[in-house]
Design an enzyme around this catalytic site. Structure first.
Site, short mmCIF file in Angstrom:
data_model
loop_
_atom_site.label_atom_id
_atom_site.label_comp_id
_atom_site.label_asym_id
_atom_site.label_seq_id
_atom_site.Cartn_x
_atom_site.Cartn_y
_atom_site.Cartn_z
N CYS A 1 -33.74 5.86 -2.03
CA CYS A 1 -33.65 4.95 -0.88
C CYS A 1 -32.89 3.67 -1.21
O CYS A 1 -32.62 2.86 -0.32
CB CYS A 1 -35.03 4.62 -0.34
N TYR B 1 -65.14 40.71 -18.10
CA TYR B 1 -65.78 39.94 -19.19
C TYR B 1 -67.19 39.46 -18.87
O TYR B 1 -67.79 38.77 -19.67
CB TYR B 1 -64.91 38.76 -19.61
N CYS C 1 -41.12 3.07 -6.85
CA CYS C 1 -40.41 2.63 -5.66
C CYS C 1 -41.50 2.26 -4.66
O CYS C 1 -42.31 3.11 -4.30
CB CYS C 1 -39.56 3.79 -5.13
N LYS D 1 -69.35 32.32 -26.11
CA LYS D 1 -70.49 32.35 -25.18
C LYS D 1 -71.79 32.44 -25.96
O LYS D 1 -71.91 33.27 -26.87
CB LYS D 1 -70.37 33.57 -24.25
N GLU E 1 -60.50 39.42 -15.61
CA GLU E 1 -59.19 38.79 -15.54
C GLU E 1 -58.13 39.85 -15.28
O GLU E 1 -58.05 40.84 -16.00
CB GLU E 1 -58.94 38.10 -16.90
N CYS F 1 -34.14 2.60 -6.57
CA CYS F 1 -34.62 3.96 -6.32
C CYS F 1 -33.43 4.83 -5.93
O CYS F 1 -32.71 4.50 -4.99
CB CYS F 1 -35.66 3.95 -5.21
N ASP G 1 -54.96 35.41 -20.41
CA ASP G 1 -54.24 34.48 -19.54
C ASP G 1 -53.75 35.20 -18.29
O ASP G 1 -52.60 35.63 -18.20
CB ASP G 1 -53.05 33.89 -20.33
N LYS H 1 -59.50 34.94 -24.66
CA LYS H 1 -59.33 34.34 -23.34
C LYS H 1 -58.02 34.85 -22.77
O LYS H 1 -56.93 34.45 -23.18
CB LYS H 1 -59.32 32.82 -23.44
N SER I 1 -65.17 27.01 -13.95
CA SER I 1 -64.22 27.12 -15.06
C SER I 1 -64.94 26.78 -16.35
O SER I 1 -66.15 26.61 -16.37
CB SER I 1 -63.02 26.21 -14.82
N LEU I 2 -64.20 26.69 -17.43
CA LEU I 2 -64.83 26.44 -18.72
C LEU I 2 -64.41 25.10 -19.28
O LEU I 2 -63.30 24.63 -19.04
CB LEU I 2 -64.39 27.52 -19.72
N ARG J 1 -60.69 34.08 -7.29
CA ARG J 1 -61.59 32.97 -7.56
C ARG J 1 -61.49 31.92 -6.46
O ARG J 1 -62.47 31.30 -6.09
CB ARG J 1 -61.21 32.36 -8.90
N PHE K 1 -53.99 66.81 -13.74
CA PHE K 1 -54.60 65.70 -13.00
C PHE K 1 -54.06 65.69 -11.56
O PHE K 1 -54.81 65.57 -10.60
CB PHE K 1 -54.28 64.38 -13.71
N ASP K 2 -52.73 65.84 -11.44
CA ASP K 2 -52.13 65.85 -10.10
C ASP K 2 -52.69 66.98 -9.25
O ASP K 2 -52.87 66.84 -8.04
CB ASP K 2 -50.60 66.00 -10.21
N LYS L 1 -59.05 26.50 -27.07
CA LYS L 1 -57.65 26.70 -26.69
C LYS L 1 -56.76 26.74 -27.93
O LYS L 1 -56.85 25.86 -28.78
CB LYS L 1 -57.19 25.57 -25.76
N GLU M 1 -64.95 36.15 -27.28
CA GLU M 1 -63.98 37.06 -26.64
C GLU M 1 -62.62 36.41 -26.62
O GLU M 1 -62.51 35.19 -26.78
CB GLU M 1 -64.42 37.32 -25.19
N CYS N 1 -39.64 5.43 1.82
CA CYS N 1 -38.66 6.12 0.95
C CYS N 1 -38.66 7.62 1.25
O CYS N 1 -39.71 8.27 1.21
CB CYS N 1 -39.03 5.88 -0.51
S1 IVH Z 1 -65.98 33.62 -18.97
C1 IVH Z 1 -67.85 30.18 -15.92
N1 IVH Z 1 -64.45 35.10 -20.47
O1 IVH Z 1 -60.79 31.64 -18.17
C2 IVH Z 1 -66.60 30.85 -16.32
N2 IVH Z 1 -63.40 33.72 -18.84
O2 IVH Z 1 -61.54 28.50 -17.44
C3 IVH Z 1 -66.90 31.98 -17.22
N3 IVH Z 1 -60.98 33.91 -18.77
O3 IVH Z 1 -61.63 31.34 -14.81
C4 IVH Z 1 -65.66 32.64 -17.59
N4 IVH Z 1 -60.79 35.40 -20.36
O4 IVH Z 1 -60.48 33.45 -15.49
C5 IVH Z 1 -64.49 34.20 -19.48
N5 IVH Z 1 -63.23 36.47 -21.85
C6 IVH Z 1 -63.27 35.59 -20.87
C7 IVH Z 1 -62.10 35.12 -20.23
C8 IVH Z 1 -62.22 34.18 -19.21
C9 IVH Z 1 -60.14 34.66 -19.48
C10 IVH Z 1 -60.59 32.94 -17.73
C11 IVH Z 1 -61.38 33.06 -16.46
C12 IVH Z 1 -61.88 31.69 -16.13
C13 IVH Z 1 -61.13 30.83 -17.08
C14 IVH Z 1 -62.04 29.75 -17.58
#
Ligand code: IVH
Length: 664
Positions: free
Chosen positions: A408, A224, A423, A287, A172, A405, A119, A117, A84-85, A138, A38-39, A311, A115, A428
């Site tokens: 102060c 994703y 306070c 989804k 992500e 407090c 982090d 999620k 966001s979700l 984002r 590869f190198d 969650k 899927e 303060c």
């Molecule tokens: S779908 C409209 N799929 O979770 C948002 N999000 O609060 C659609 N995340 O900001 C996002 N894994 O950064 C989606 N498999 C996944 C995810 C994912 C992590 C994060 C994403 C988003 C936050 C949602």
């Protein structure tokens, strides 16, 4: 001896091969050739490019680790907002979600894709004709930062797609547990600060101005979904297969679920197995599979209705309360904080935990010296959730909230309707320092280098008694502060200078008006467009706005009535801090092909409004449909507003309309 044409062909062939082997190695974890071979390919390419430098392109694999450090990131507008979700925390909430959308879809059988999620942090990648041209964070969902150079260092990201497609994909960025441990070990050996958890490490790394530093960080990515695209794919299931086919790095654990029972099985299974993964996941994302239904379900202001995050329950650990301190917030709220025996929890060491307020302390009967269970949910600071009373020895002592407090010395008060002791001294120092910190924070004015330690010193030395003073600092006074070198002083000044250009909603958030957080700031900014107009608004005008209740409205009016506010705003104004909301940041400037609908009475004749739209290449329609991009609302609007909100059409007031067509 090769001629230039042959060299060009060889260069293309090499790039293709390298891209291919990158994919086998970094995405499939199954290298097809040795590292040495590869190198050699890379080396051959480098040599050819050195000989024919004009054949070097941005998407060449030799350009992964880009050039010079940047002075700052530039902004990138997201054409499709990165929302966001909505969260579901329990099985009932998940079932409710399913029932709600099933009803909205006329009781049809809804199928899903589920899927993990991940982090980490969300990013967007834009490909044009198959080439990676932009990578962005984002940001606030509407405008992010251009981090292309840093993302290119992630070997899993193809610089060139298999097909010459123009599309935006989203994913992500994260760091594996092992890589995170190693990174922190190396940092502490070098005497550098360590990261609290893999997500912070990933976030800190993609925001490095020097791509060579980002290149040394073990960043990874899972794609994703898509942002803006024109692919004719009608379900998420097919979309994932399509993206996989393009050799984008997808998380392999997604599943098609024909019904909500199988969704729940998936969630249950991964709740138990999440610790087997090499990276952090904080839940699952469910989804709706059919894209036709995505259009039908649409969006709320914050999130799509076609997806929900389930969650995982927060992780818990046991520790001991060594001490209890009180913390004074920027609104004067005095809250107790437990100082704990350090303990590992969800990937980081926890030393402090929130005790919320005096009532919480009493209700949970928490004593100094108690053994306690602490819990961490997502971003939120850990909290003490219960006491293990069986472990009590009798030596535990009661904690008494201070009567004055601690900052102060003013007597503290507890208003009858509140659980919090406050306070009420507006002067303060602890509150003033917190206000500076809040103003500078990432989601407000984003002033780098103005953390708690610096804010405290600025206040103590009389250099900044309020946020207005920040704009009058100079390098001579800054270097007089402890641990402030000339370079960091300069950086701070630059960062303060840069913050003058922030849009109004950031400034508003930074002002720290009670009940005016990020979201309300955005609503206010996009309605009033200028701070002076907001300051002049009446209670009624404010209450008429969606999402602004009487409490918020009263707080805003009260804030602008204060003499101190005027002093601060004048300092900001004189320093040249921007008071305006640029509409072009949140809405597309490009109006060609966009469809507008009007409702209510505008101050300009309808014909004039139509002309302005058409001049920019847009169209005007009489009624709202799935194809409508903007609804412009005048006085006494009709029912169209409701409908527009329901189907996710952007709603503009006249001011916003004027800005977007460029006449204000
Ligand atoms: S779908 C409209 N799929 O979770 C948002 N999000 O609060 C659609 N995340 O900001 C996002 N894994 O950064 C989606 N498999 C996944 C995810 C994912 C992590 C994060 C994403 C988003 C936050 C949602």
């Amino acid at each position: 001896m090769q001629n230039e044409q042959e060299a060009g062909q060889r260069i293309s062939a090499l790039r293709e091969q390298i891209e291919e082997h990158n994919y086998y190695y970094h995405v499939l974890d199954g290298p097809q050739i040795s590292d040495r071979d590869f190198d050699l390919l890379i080396q051959e390419l480098q040599e050819l490019e050195a000989k024919y430098p004009h054949l070097i392109t941005e998407d060449s694999p030799t350009q992964r680790v880009g050039g010079e450090p940047l002075a700052a990131f530039s902004s990138v507008g997201h054409r499709v907002p990165m929302l966001s979700l909505e969260n579901a925390f329990t099985w009932e909430e998940l079932q409710d979600y399913h029932q709600r959308i099933t009803r909205m879809l006329d009781n049809k059988q809804v199928d899903y894709v589920v899927e993990l999620k991940i982090d980490g942090l969300a990013v967007s990648l834009l490909y044009e004709e198959g080439r990676l041209v932009h990578g962005a964070t984002r940001g606030d969902g509407y405008v992010g930062e251009d981090i292309t150079a840093n993302l290119k260092t992630i070997r899993q990201i193809p610089l060139q797609l298999k097909k010459p497609l123009t599309l935006e994909v989203r994913g992500e960025v994260y760091i594996n547990h092992d890589d995170f441990e190693k990174l922190n070990r190396e940092r502490s050996e070098r005497g550098e600060t360590t990261f609290a958890n893999p997500r912070n490490a990933a976030a800190g790394s993609v925001r490095q101005l020097d791509p060579r530093i980002a290149a040394q960080r073990p960043l990874k990515i899972f794609i994703y979904g898509t942002g803006e695209h024109n692919l004719e794919v009608n379900s998420h299931y097919k979309m994932l297969l399509y993206l996989q086919d393009l050799r984008l790095p997808l998380n392999p654990h997604w599943e098609y679920c024909p019904d909500i029972e199988s969704v729940m099985n998936y969630c249950r299974r991964w709740m138990d197995k999440r610790h087997e993964l090499a990276y952090d996941v904080d839940g699952t994302v469910i989804k709706v599979n059919n894209y036709k239904w995505h259009d039908r379900l649409g969006y709320t202001s914050r999130s799509p209705r076609w997806a929900v995050a389930f969650k995982f329950p927060a992780e818990e650990a046991s520790s001991m309360v060594r001490d209890i301190e009180v913390n004074i917030g920027r609104t004067g709220a005095i809250t107790p904080v437990a100082i704990l025996e350090p303990v590992q929890l969800a990937g980081s060491t926890v030393k402090r935990a929130s005790l919320h307020n005096e009532d919480y302390l009493k209700e949970k009967d928490i004593l100094l010296g108690d053994n306690v269970v602490i819990r961490k949910a997502g971003d939120i600071i850990p909290e003490v959730i219960k006491v293990d009373k069986e472990k009590r020895t009798g030596r535990e002592r009661k904690f008494v909230m201070p009567a004055d407090c601690p900052a102060c010395g003013n007597p503290v008060e507890r208003l009858p309707e509140e659980a919090i002791v406050r306070c009420l001294n507006p002067a303060c120092p602890a509150q003033a320092v917190e206000r500076l910190i809040h103003f500078a924070s990432r989601r407000a004015m984003d002033i780098d280098g103005l953390g708690p330690a610096v804010a405290e010193q600025l206040w103590n030395n009389g250099l900044a008694r309020d946020i207005g003073d920040l704009y009058y600092l100079d390098i001579y006074s800054l270097v007089s502060l402890e641990r402030m070198a000339e370079k960091s002083g300069q950086n701070l000044l630059e960062s303060i200078e840069k913050s003058k250009q922030n849009p109004l909603h950031r400034l508003l958030h930074g002002l720290g008006i009670r009940f005016v957080g990020e979201k309300v700031s955005r609503t206010l900014a996009s309605h009033f467009l200028h701070l002076d107009d907001l300051a002049a608004a009446s209670l009624k005008e404010l209450e008429d706005l969606e999402e602004i209740g009487p409490k918020i409205a009263a707080s805003i009016v009260g804030y602008f009535e204060k003499g101190q506010t005027e002093v601060i705003l004048n300092k900001l104004r004189k320093a040249g801090v921007n008071f305006k909301e640029p509409v072009t940041n949140t809405y597309n400037e490009e109006l060609a092909g966009k469809s507008f609908v009007f409702t209510g009475t505008l101050t300009m004749p309808r014909e004039e409004a139509r002309r302005l739209v058409e001049e920019k290449g847009g169209r005007v329609a009489g009624s709202i449909s799935g194809k409508t991009d903007f609804l412009v609302v005048g006085e006494d609007p009709g029912s169209k507003v409701e409908l527009a909100r329901e189907i996710g059409v952007r709603v503009l007031n006249e001011n916003q309309f004027r800005q977007i067509v460029g006449i204000s």
